[in-house]
Motif scaffolding. Structure first.
Motif, PDB file in Angstrom:
ATOM      1  N   VAL A 113      42.566  24.221  43.206  1.00  0.00           N
ATOM      2  CA  VAL A 113      42.630  25.739  43.783  1.00  0.00           C
ATOM      3  C   VAL A 113      44.088  26.138  43.646  1.00  0.00           C
ATOM      4  N   THR A 167      45.149  27.022  40.149  1.00  0.00           N
ATOM      5  CA  THR A 167      44.367  28.285  39.563  1.00  0.00           C
ATOM      6  C   THR A 167      44.929  29.280  40.315  1.00  0.00           C
ATOM      7  N   VAL A 168      45.373  29.301  41.524  1.00  0.00           N
ATOM      8  CA  VAL A 168      45.654  30.686  42.182  1.00  0.00           C
ATOM      9  C   VAL A 168      47.366  30.945  41.780  1.00  0.00           C
ATOM     10  N   ALA A 212      41.380  39.490  41.753  1.00  0.00           N
ATOM     11  CA  ALA A 212      41.560  38.716  43.067  1.00  0.00           C
ATOM     12  C   ALA A 212      39.761  38.254  43.223  1.00  0.00           C
ATOM     13  N   LEU A 213      38.991  39.013  43.193  1.00  0.00           N
ATOM     14  CA  LEU A 213      37.704  38.758  43.293  1.00  0.00           C
ATOM     15  C   LEU A 213      37.114  37.611  42.269  1.00  0.00           C
ATOM     16  N   VAL A 269      39.015  35.526  40.446  1.00  0.00           N
ATOM     17  CA  VAL A 269      39.495  34.310  40.689  1.00  0.00           C
ATOM     18  C   VAL A 269      38.577  33.376  41.776  1.00  0.00           C
ATOM     19  N   LEU A 270      38.186  33.970  42.762  1.00  0.00           N
ATOM     20  CA  LEU A 270      37.395  33.410  43.903  1.00  0.00           C
ATOM     21  C   LEU A 270      35.973  33.130  43.065  1.00  0.00           C
ATOM     22  N   VAL A 271      35.307  33.830  42.228  1.00  0.00           N
ATOM     23  CA  VAL A 271      34.282  33.405  41.490  1.00  0.00           C
ATOM     24  C   VAL A 271      34.608  32.365  40.462  1.00  0.00           C
ATOM     25  N   ILE A 313      36.897  29.711  40.847  1.00  0.00           N
ATOM     26  CA  ILE A 313      36.994  28.619  41.759  1.00  0.00           C
ATOM     27  C   ILE A 313      35.889  28.128  42.315  1.00  0.00           C
ATOM     28  N   GLY A 314      34.662  28.996  42.549  1.00  0.00           N
ATOM     29  CA  GLY A 314      33.523  28.546  42.858  1.00  0.00           C
ATOM     30  C   GLY A 314      32.652  27.766  41.844  1.00  0.00           C
ATOM     31  N   ARG A 346      34.245  24.424  41.079  1.00  0.00           N
ATOM     32  CA  ARG A 346      33.740  23.315  42.049  1.00  0.00           C
ATOM     33  C   ARG A 346      32.277  22.956  41.581  1.00  0.00           C
ATOM     34  N   THR A 385      31.838  36.364  35.281  1.00  0.00           N
ATOM     35  CA  THR A 385      32.944  37.238  35.410  1.00  0.00           C
ATOM     36  C   THR A 385      32.375  38.869  35.047  1.00  0.00           C
TER      37      THR A 385
END
Length: 443
Positions: free
Chosen positions: A112, A115-116, A197-198, A200-202, A204-205, A208, A427
């Protein structure tokens, strides 16, 4: 007589167009199946394009529209030299230890964090430059924690392509679109940074789930890393200071490119030349760190794509897409988003956007739109995110594969692509909803 000559010319053009498609598809199949090395396949495909007359020496080496993109080649070369100078200083070991300690040596937290960082830096720097800086750190982190590097490298390069959509300078297609549409740095930042930003959260999920078996925690190794002093990694402080100063100047020049007017490739070469002149390094050692096979692969790929451009194949595809759009603003925007995503996963997004930008301009004018028309955002999003679909869909992908291979931890075409396809599809789907909400539902 004129009619006969015109018919002969048209027949020759049609034959060359189909032959160019066959060469490209055949070469792509060799790269996908990895029956021969991708560099040999790309150079062989380039030679075939020249032999069938789909392109020629003048176009391949000198044409801005269909030749080798020397800006990309020399940007890569300059940044590889800078990284080559910094590598022996111990900077990357220092960053690796610091990043692991910040994440408490927990593998998923490490992913994480990296990635960020990658996505954020990619908004200000070219994606290739970002992965050139982050990939060596990642390899060292994975070595310290006995982790497989492929999941981390793949996630980072996907993050770099996602972060690149956020600003005008984040990805080369954005610069082309901004120039054609009259869009500013602030236009991109305000419109696409929230989406980045949205996404990037997708990512990371998804990471995982996709890489769930790659986050094993080794308490003994973690304790060893947590006990390290990162400052002990630095071996040459003088060269480190010089390298960081030059790198900071190069980054500043990248960000200020619209004001300074210097191409990123020129900035990178100036930085590389200055650093090798002032640093206490041997030039041959620095040049040994350059990923020459990656540069050769890009050259071959550019020539092949140039053959498709010269024979009108990409133009025909773009015009067919424009014809399918018609007067349907919402449907057309979604078609342009999806079509750009698919095509940019197969061909490099720079020549695709260069070909599609004037077609999009005509569509926007026909629909009575302005520079903020959703068609422009659909083209930018689709071209940037579609590159994640395959291992050769974006320049950063190819560079990371070359770095991994050089480090003795190769990533295959399908190993990358089977994850990239999932991320690209997800995405693009989220982006379609964002585009509809922002540009149609709430306007």
């Amino acid at each position: 007589m004129l009619s006969t000559a015109s018919g002969t010319a048209a027949g020759t053009a049609d034959w060359q167009a189909w032959a160019a498609v066959a060469v490209f598809v055949g070469t792509y199949a060799l790269i996908v199946t990895e029956r021969i090395h991708r560099v040999a396949a790309a150079l062989g495909g380039a030679a075939a394009m020249l032999l069938i007359g789909a392109t020629d020496g003048g176009s391949a080496f000198y044409s801005e529209r269909s030749g080798i993109d020397w800006n990309v080649i020399f940007l890569l070369l300059g940044m590889m030299v800078i990284v080559g100078v910094l590598k022996p200083t111990g900077l990357f070991e220092y960053l690796a230890v610091r990043s692991v300690q910040q994440a408490r040596a927990r593998p998923f937290r490490v992913l994480v964090t990296l990635t960020v960082i990658t996505a954020t830096v990619s908004a200000l720097l070219d994606n290739v430059t970002t992965v050139l800086l982050v990939a060596p750190v990642t390899l060292l982190v994975c070595e310290r924690l006995a982790l497989p590097p492929a999941p981390y490298l793949i996630t980072e390069v996907l993050a770099s392509n996602i972060g690149g959509i956020a600003t005008l300078v984040g990805d080369p297609p954005n610069i082309l679109i901004g120039s054609r549409a009259g869009l500013t740095f602030d236009d991109f930042l305000l419109t696409l940074a929230p989406l980045a930003a949205l996404l990037v959260l997708v990512l990371i999920g998804l990471a995982r789930v996709m890489f769930r078996t790659s986050f094993g925690y080794d308490a003994e190794r973690a304790a060893e890393v947590m006990a390290l002093d990162p400052r002990a990694s630095i071996r040459d402080r003088r060269t480190l200071v010089q390298g960081l100063a030059v790198l900071a100047a190069v980054v500043a020049a990248f960000v200020l490119q619209p004001v300074l007017g210097y191409e990123p490739s020129v900035v990178a070469l100036l930085g590389a030349g200055l650093l090798t002149a002032v640093a206490s390094v041997r030039t041959q050692d620095v040049l040994a760190e350059v990923e020459w096979p990656t540069l050769a692969f890009f050259a071959g790929l550019f020539v092949m794509i140039g053959g498709l451009v010269e024979t009108g194949v990409i133009g025909h595809v773009s015009n067919a897409l424009a014809h399918a759009v018609g007067d349907r603003e919402l449907g057309g925007s979604m078609l342009l988003l999806g079509g750009s995503g698919v095509l940019s996963g197969v061909v490099d997004n720079i020549p695709y956007v260069a070909t599609m930008a004037p077609v999009t301009a005509d569509l926007v004018q026909h629909l009575g739109g302005d520079r903020h028309h959703p068609m422009w955002w659909a083209l930018a999003i689709g071209a940037d995110l579609g590159g994640n679909a395959t291992a050769i869909g974006a320049s950063a992908n190819v560079v990371v594969l070359g770095i991994a291979e050089r480090a003795g931890r190769p990533i295959t075409f399908w190993q990358f692509t089977r994850h990239g396809l999932v991320v690209a599809a997800a995405t693009l789907a989220v982006s379609a909803g964002y585009l509809w909400l922002r540009c149609f539902a709430l306007r």
